[in-house]
Design a protein around this motif. Structure first.
Motif, mmCIF file in Angstrom:
data_model
loop_
_atom_site.group_PDB
_atom_site.id
_atom_site.type_symbol
_atom_site.label_atom_id
_atom_site.label_comp_id
_atom_site.label_asym_id
_atom_site.label_seq_id
_atom_site.Cartn_x
_atom_site.Cartn_y
_atom_site.Cartn_z
ATOM 1 N N UNK A 289 27.263 -8.419 -15.006
ATOM 2 C CA UNK A 289 27.384 -9.500 -15.981
ATOM 3 C C UNK A 289 28.847 -9.894 -16.106
ATOM 4 N N UNK A 290 29.087 -11.195 -16.073
ATOM 5 C CA UNK A 290 30.440 -11.671 -16.338
ATOM 6 C C UNK A 290 30.600 -11.782 -17.853
ATOM 7 N N UNK A 291 31.814 -11.555 -18.335
ATOM 8 C CA UNK A 291 32.009 -11.591 -19.790
ATOM 9 C C UNK A 291 31.663 -12.962 -20.366
ATOM 10 N N UNK A 298 32.806 -10.652 -27.423
ATOM 11 C CA UNK A 298 32.794 -10.775 -25.972
ATOM 12 C C UNK A 298 31.706 -9.852 -25.426
ATOM 13 N N UNK A 300 29.920 -8.092 -22.545
ATOM 14 C CA UNK A 300 30.210 -7.716 -21.159
ATOM 15 C C UNK A 300 29.132 -6.827 -20.551
#
Lengths: 565, 352
Positions: A289-291, A298, A300
């Protein structure tokens, strides 16, 4: 005087799901209008990171067809089918199937390289606009039958006047083609419910969907649930096992034609189908997963917030339209509950019909999947965009209800009620779209408070780097000759695409880090905040020289290394 | 049978004809329901009335939302500051500001002001600045864009007042911007700033056998030979979205990276801040905690542990009155079981 009797009108089709007279022409018109709208607004849309990769992949894949042509001319066509020849062209970006990338590349080859009709990026993007046109047509054809003809119009317009959808329609990526493919499968399946010939087309459509993107893996599950709840009992009653087997025809087709087409369309699988497919499946099964910023946090790693997709939709779909979608959905959910969960509810709502169940299932399948705590949530709305056509149709139903209510209150305005209310509901979307274009990933609706409100809420401000177009004119004007520019999230392929599109000066060079640059175009994303500080450290200043600010929110901030001394 | 035309059963409830499209305009499509029938209460006058009111509420909700949305777009331009607003504010600020002042942005993300405000630090400590973040400033000029959607200037003011800042007068308007001055009577600045004095430090890796592997000074930094990222020096780094001027001190592993200062004039307190830099701080997967051990004359006085997946700065305040008055050796030792992606930074100061 005797009147000549009017010629007998052709009978309406017997199939209740078939388009009525004129519907196909309207659908074609909508497709053309959509195509034209995207083509006319395309040039200002930047090249997202993924698109840069797909430009390159498309170029490579089209090269294989050129290789094949050359091999044919040499009288040795089998040369192109050898694994080494295939791998040479299809190795790049083999984490996705190749239907759209091949179309992007072939379109570029024809319309840009051979005919010179389109600029470089437009050559790649054209197939995406074409499938976007088909989306309008399919929404209309479904909507015209499931709501009303005007409801079909409204649903198609509602889909495109959702600014994030409009943005994604421009791109040579897979997200809008996936919307199209999903819709196509559902349309064919829906037609097959009353005309078994469409079962075959359901299989073909599913093959196309598999060849577009792996979101298609979800579709059979959705259709199977629909079948088990709505169609299987009826088929059983009518013909027992034999009836059931016949009714399952769309699934037989999907199970056979689908994988066959998937295999055939992807030369990379031809020699090592199992090994390479397993790699492909594993890649997506274990995708990181991209932030992603969400309500000030945020995100993540899993677990992600349940309901994420619903909240983000509530903040990115124009709110009046979202409310219509919600009203339309809630009504069908109530009918679903009355039919399947809590029978006493049938005191208040009618039983759910098979078509409404199909709409409901497809409207919520993607949303529910991306609300699961373990499903990566990067990419935002684009991942559950296949839900939007169905939600738009549900919104059209709700609008008909609203119109019905107001017609009762204002009988004199009966004819104007639908267009008037549709206009009021759609106009905010149009205003938002005009105000936001071409920065599609930055759009937030009125409930969020637009760009500024969303920034305060702590929502992800942008992604994919395409907003850099907002500062390219300044960089072109002010960058020293041969300047090395750090473009942050803009990747090498997109950088080259900007040059080919003449959006970036030819002499400007790509710098891989702030330390190696004299200018930096930092793209604000919370996960990259330290990159801005690296620029401050390297340049010795925290004062930018230019920026793209949408309603004051920093999107792309340009820093210039001060002269020495 | 599948190919048959199905009996005409409308898609929607028929209990309230007023809310359906007029059949003369648009005949209802013929689609088979799962089961025939309509709501049990379809003919009940009370339910019909309730349903009518529910539908009217739905219409009011949607139409109201649409009209408010239109209002939003028509009003939005009038909430946005102009370039002239920024320029006038920047001129006023330049004439008032002095050393020890800073500008605090409100909302915190409204950093367009950086284009115009020069010669005075512009602070953005995210949505949750702490007293410690702002303690070094005598005066804060709060630059607000109060008319932006979801902007809440009063909340910002209240937050500052809760952090021992006193508002000095009413905010001054510059078009769509406002400037409010806050003063602090409890300014805290270090008498010895370890980050600023890094050039005088001795940096080395303490090997497992106790020997030292020196990271010799080069300019203002101390690069170690083992790897490029082992390079102690002062930088502005991001810890959970906040910018801190701190010492980049990427750990080596279990062998401590030591930053040693001699002749430090200790006072009442030694304050230490540490954290993992950047987005990697948010991830837990396969990463290890980092430990910062602080020693005075070889005696451990405090240690900070920064675990993976727990972003944000860690702070420690150590009473050092017993060391006050003399000069001491202060060392900071950074270590971790696994140094992978442990982008570490710390700051420390002596407070009299």
């Amino acid at each position: 005087m005797s009147q000549t009797p009017a010629p007998a009108r052709a009978p309406e089709p017997l199939d209740p799901r078939a388009p009525r007279r004129g519907d196909l022409w309207i659908a074609l018109g909508l497709a053309l209008v959509t195509f034209a709208a995207l083509a006319l607004t395309e040039s200002s849309v930047g090249f997202p990171r993924d698109e840069g990769y797909y430009f390159r992949a498309g170029h490579d894949y089209a090269g294989w067809y050129v290789d094949l042509w050359e091999a044919l001319k040499r009288g040795q066509p089998l040369d192109a089918f050898k694994d080494a020849a295939i791998v040479r062209r299809f190795e790049y970006n083999h984490e996705h199937p190749v239907l759209m990338k091949s179309l992007f590349g072939l379109s570029h080859l024809l319309f840009t390289e051979k005919l010179g009709w389109l600029r470089d990026a437009a050559g790649y993007r054209l197939p995406a606009w074409a499938v976007s046109g088909f989306i309008s047509a399919l929404i209309f054809l479904l909507g015209a039958r499931l709501v009303s003809r005007r409801g079909g119009f409204f649903a198609a317009a509602a889909f495109w006047l959702t600014p994030r959808n409009f943005f994604h329609g421009h791109l040579a990526c897979f997200d809008m083609p996936m919307v199209w493919a999903w819709l196509l499968v559902v349309y064919c399946y829906w037609r097959a419910l009353s005309n078994r010939r469409w079962a075959l087309w359901t299989g073909v459509a599913y093959g196309v969907a598999l060849a577009v993107k792996h979101n298609s893996w979800i579709i059979p599950g959705v259709l199977l649930i629909h079948f088990l709840l709505a169609e299987a009992p009826k088929a059983w009653r009518e013909g027992r096992g034999r009836g059931l087997a016949k009714a399952l025809a769309p699934f037989w087709a999907m199970a056979t034609i689908g994988p066959a087409l998937f295999y055939l369309h992807w030369p990379y699988l031809w020699h090592k189908p199992i090994e390479r497919f397993v790699w492909y499946a594993n890649f997506h099964g274990k995708h990181i997963n991209y932030p992603w910023e969400y309500l000030g946090t945020l995100l993540v790693e899993a677990p992600f917030p349940v309901g994420y997709a619903f909240v983000v939709s509530a903040l990115t779909v124009p709110i009046a339209l979202f409310l219509l979608m919600a009203c339309g959905s809630l009504r069908e959910i109530a009918r679903f509950a009355g039919t399947w969960i809590h029978r006493p509810l049938q005191r208040f709502v009618s039983p759910l019909d098979t078509d409404s169940l199909l709409l409901l299932g497809n409207a919520f399948a993607s949303l529910v999947v991306f609300s699961m705590p373990f499903v990566p949530i990067f990419g935002g709305v684009k991942h559950w965009m296949p839900a939007m056509p169905f939600l738009a149709i549900l919104a059209a139903r709700a609008l008909e209800q609203v119109v019905g209510t107001t017609e009762g209150l204002l009988p004199a305005a009966r004819r104007a009620a639908f267009p008037g209310l549709a206009g009021i509901v759609l106009l905010p979307g149009l205003l938002g779209l005009v105000q936001n274009h071409p920065y599609g990933t930055s759009f937030y609706n009125e409930l969020a408070g637009g760009h500024a409100g969303a920034a305060t809420l702590g929502m992800h401000r942008q992604y994919w780097s395409n907003n850099v177009t907002g500062v390219l004119p300044w960089i072109n004007e002010h960058a020293p000759r041969n300047a090395r520019v750090f473009f942050h999230e803009v990747n090498w392929d997109s950088f080259l695409a900007y040059k080919k599109a003449k959006m970036l000066r030819d002499d400007i060079q790509y710098a891989g880090s702030p330390q190696d640059s004299v200018l930096a175009a930092y793209q604000y994303m919370p996960e990259f905040r330290d990159v801005e500080m690296q620029i401050w450290n390297s340049y010795g200043t925290q004062t930018p020289v230019h920026g793209l600010y949408l309603d004051e929110t920093p999107q792309v901030v340009v820093y210039q290394r001060p002269p020495r001394g | 049978m599948l190919s048959k035309t199905h009996s005409a059963e409308p898609l929607s409830d028929q209990s309230s004809p007023a809310v359906e499209p007029a059949p003369a305009v648009e005949p209802a499509p013929a689609v088979e329901p799962l089961s025939a029938g309509e709501p049990v209460l379809a003919q009940d006058p009370r339910w019909r009335l309730t349903r009518t009111w529910l539908l009217r509420a739905q219409a009011a909700l949607v139409i109201g939302a649409a009209l408010l949305s239109l209002l939003f777009y028509f009003c939005l331009p009038s909430t946005l500051p102009s370039e002239a607003d920024y320029q006038q504010l920047a001129e006023s600020l330049a004439s008032q500001a002095s050393r020890g002042d800073a500008v605090l942005l409100d909302p915190h993300w409204a950093e367009r002001a950086r284009l115009y405000v020069k010669g005075i630090p512009v602070l953005n400590f995210g949505r949750d600045p702490t007293r410690e973040d702002l303690a070094a400033f005598h005066r804060l000029f709060v630059l607000s864009a109060p008319e932006l959607p979801r902007s809440d200037r009063e909340e910002t003011f209240e937050r500052l007042e809760a952090m021992k800042f006193r508002r000095a007068g009413e905010p001054t308007r510059f078009g769509k911007l406002s400037l409010a001055l806050f003063e602090s009577s409890a300014v805290e600045t270090p008498s010895f700033d370890f980050t600023s004095e890094v050039a005088q430090a001795r940096v080395f890796i303490r090997r497992a056998d106790g020997s030292e592997e020196l990271c010799p000074r080069s300019g203002e930094r101390h690069p170690c030979k083992r790897a490029g990222w082992l390079n102690v020096g002062a930088e502005i780094k991001e810890i959970a979205f906040k910018p801190y001027r701190c010492l980049w001190a990427h750990p080596v592993g279990t062998e401590p990276l030591v930053v040693e200062y001699t002749g430090v004039p200790l006072g009442k307190e030694l304050r230490v801040l540490a954290g993992i830099v950047g987005q990697i701080a948010f991830r837990t997967e396969r990463y290890q905690p980092v430990t910062l051990a602080v020693k005075v004359d070889g005696e451990l006085v405090t240690s900070l542990v920064v675990p993976p997946g727990e972003p944000g700065e860690r702070r420690s305040t150590v009473g050092t009155e017993r060391f006050a008055g003399g000069r001491h050796k202060v060392s900071f030792e950074v270590s971790t079981p696994d140094a992978s992606m442990r982008h570490f930074c710390f700051d420390a100061g002596v407070y009299p």
